[in-house]
Design a protein around this motif. Sequence first.
Motif, short mmCIF file in Angstrom:
data_model
loop_
_atom_site.label_atom_id
_atom_site.label_comp_id
_atom_site.label_asym_id
_atom_site.label_seq_id
_atom_site.Cartn_x
_atom_site.Cartn_y
_atom_site.Cartn_z
N ILE A 75 0.83 -1.21 0.00
CA ILE A 75 0.00 0.00 0.00
C ILE A 75 0.87 1.25 0.00
N GLU A 76 1.93 1.26 0.82
CA GLU A 76 2.82 2.42 0.89
C GLU A 76 3.57 2.62 -0.42
N LYS A 77 4.10 1.55 -1.00
CA LYS A 77 4.88 1.66 -2.24
C LYS A 77 4.03 2.09 -3.44
N LEU A 78 2.81 1.57 -3.52
CA LEU A 78 1.96 1.86 -4.67
C LEU A 78 1.05 3.07 -4.46
N GLY A 79 0.81 3.42 -3.21
CA GLY A 79 -0.10 4.52 -2.93
C GLY A 79 -1.55 4.15 -3.22
N LEU A 80 -1.84 2.85 -3.20
CA LEU A 80 -3.20 2.35 -3.47
C LEU A 80 -3.74 1.71 -2.22
N LYS A 81 -4.94 2.13 -1.80
CA LYS A 81 -5.46 1.66 -0.51
C LYS A 81 -6.55 0.61 -0.64
N THR A 82 -7.32 0.64 -1.72
CA THR A 82 -8.46 -0.27 -1.82
C THR A 82 -8.08 -1.57 -2.52
N VAL A 83 -8.83 -2.62 -2.22
CA VAL A 83 -8.62 -3.91 -2.89
C VAL A 83 -8.85 -3.76 -4.39
N SER A 84 -9.85 -2.95 -4.77
CA SER A 84 -10.13 -2.74 -6.21
C SER A 84 -8.92 -2.13 -6.92
N ALA A 85 -8.33 -1.10 -6.32
CA ALA A 85 -7.16 -0.45 -6.93
C ALA A 85 -5.98 -1.41 -7.01
N LEU A 86 -5.78 -2.21 -5.95
CA LEU A 86 -4.69 -3.19 -5.94
C LEU A 86 -4.93 -4.27 -7.01
N THR A 87 -6.20 -4.67 -7.19
CA THR A 87 -6.55 -5.66 -8.20
C THR A 87 -6.25 -5.13 -9.60
N ILE A 88 -6.64 -3.89 -9.86
CA ILE A 88 -6.38 -3.27 -11.16
C ILE A 88 -4.87 -3.26 -11.43
N TYR A 89 -4.10 -2.84 -10.43
CA TYR A 89 -2.64 -2.79 -10.59
C TYR A 89 -2.09 -4.18 -10.90
N ALA A 90 -2.56 -5.19 -10.15
CA ALA A 90 -2.07 -6.56 -10.34
C ALA A 90 -2.38 -7.09 -11.74
N VAL A 91 -3.58 -6.84 -12.22
CA VAL A 91 -3.98 -7.34 -13.55
C VAL A 91 -3.23 -6.59 -14.65
N THR A 92 -3.21 -5.24 -14.56
CA THR A 92 -2.58 -4.46 -15.64
C THR A 92 -1.07 -4.66 -15.70
N HIS A 93 -0.47 -5.12 -14.60
CA HIS A 93 0.97 -5.39 -14.62
C HIS A 93 1.29 -6.87 -14.85
N GLY A 94 0.24 -7.66 -15.09
CA GLY A 94 0.45 -9.06 -15.43
C GLY A 94 0.78 -9.95 -14.24
N TYR A 95 0.50 -9.50 -13.02
CA TYR A 95 0.80 -10.30 -11.83
C TYR A 95 -0.28 -11.34 -11.54
N VAL A 96 -1.46 -11.14 -12.12
CA VAL A 96 -2.56 -12.09 -11.93
C VAL A 96 -3.40 -12.11 -13.19
N ASP A 97 -3.89 -13.28 -13.54
CA ASP A 97 -4.74 -13.46 -14.72
C ASP A 97 -6.15 -12.97 -14.39
N ILE A 98 -6.74 -12.22 -15.29
CA ILE A 98 -8.09 -11.70 -15.10
C ILE A 98 -9.08 -12.81 -14.77
N ASN A 99 -8.87 -14.00 -15.31
CA ASN A 99 -9.81 -15.10 -15.07
C ASN A 99 -9.71 -15.68 -13.67
N LYS A 100 -8.70 -15.25 -12.89
CA LYS A 100 -8.54 -15.76 -11.53
C LYS A 100 -9.13 -14.83 -10.48
N ILE A 101 -9.69 -13.70 -10.94
CA ILE A 101 -10.28 -12.78 -9.95
C ILE A 101 -11.80 -12.86 -9.97
#
Length: 197
Positions: A171-197
């Motif tokens: 949260i501190e490194k990314l400046g993102l507080k919500t699960v939704s914002a963290l999810t968007i970051y994870a998907v757009t950076h390829g850390y998680v497949d959209i089909n797994k959320i």
Amino acid sequence: MDRRPKIAIIDSNTLAMMGLKQILQNVMPIMDVHNFRTLEDIPTNDVDTYVHYFVATNVVLQNRSFFLDRRRKTIVLTLSNDPNSQLKDFHCLCLNVPEEQLIRNLLMLEQHGHPHGEHFPDMPKALKAKILSDREIEVLALIAQGLINKEIADHLNISMTTVITHRKNIIEKLGLKTVSALTIYAVTHGYVDINKI
């Protein structure tokens, strides 16, 4: 001069426009998002500079030929998930769903329309840079998949305290507080497949 690709949101509902603009800026941070109440509000010489139009159903119906000519760029904003009530010639996005589902639908639209970033300009280096450690990326991916702290701890075989520390650092490194914002970051950076959320 700003060379970022532009998205137009056309909807007379100011609150819906503002919310969608915020979400789109999170989902596609390289985009420059503009709000308009009507199609006529877009300057004539600017009308074809937008890579996508997110448009209320009534605006599409009032300007059908304009949007039919640009159907590949047009996403119709609807309040119903019923395919029978949606415009058949266009991609549709239902706004009347929970935030997590709306974000998932947007991410799926983006991945369907732009697989592997196709037709998208490169992300700025600052957005592409690896900010998180490998372990933090693992934790982030599990957060995006909807796991709670205890499940993450069990899955990674680490303590709950360690999970909480990783979460705080993410949260501190990314400046993102919500699960939704963290999810968007994870998907757009390829850390998680959209089909797994």
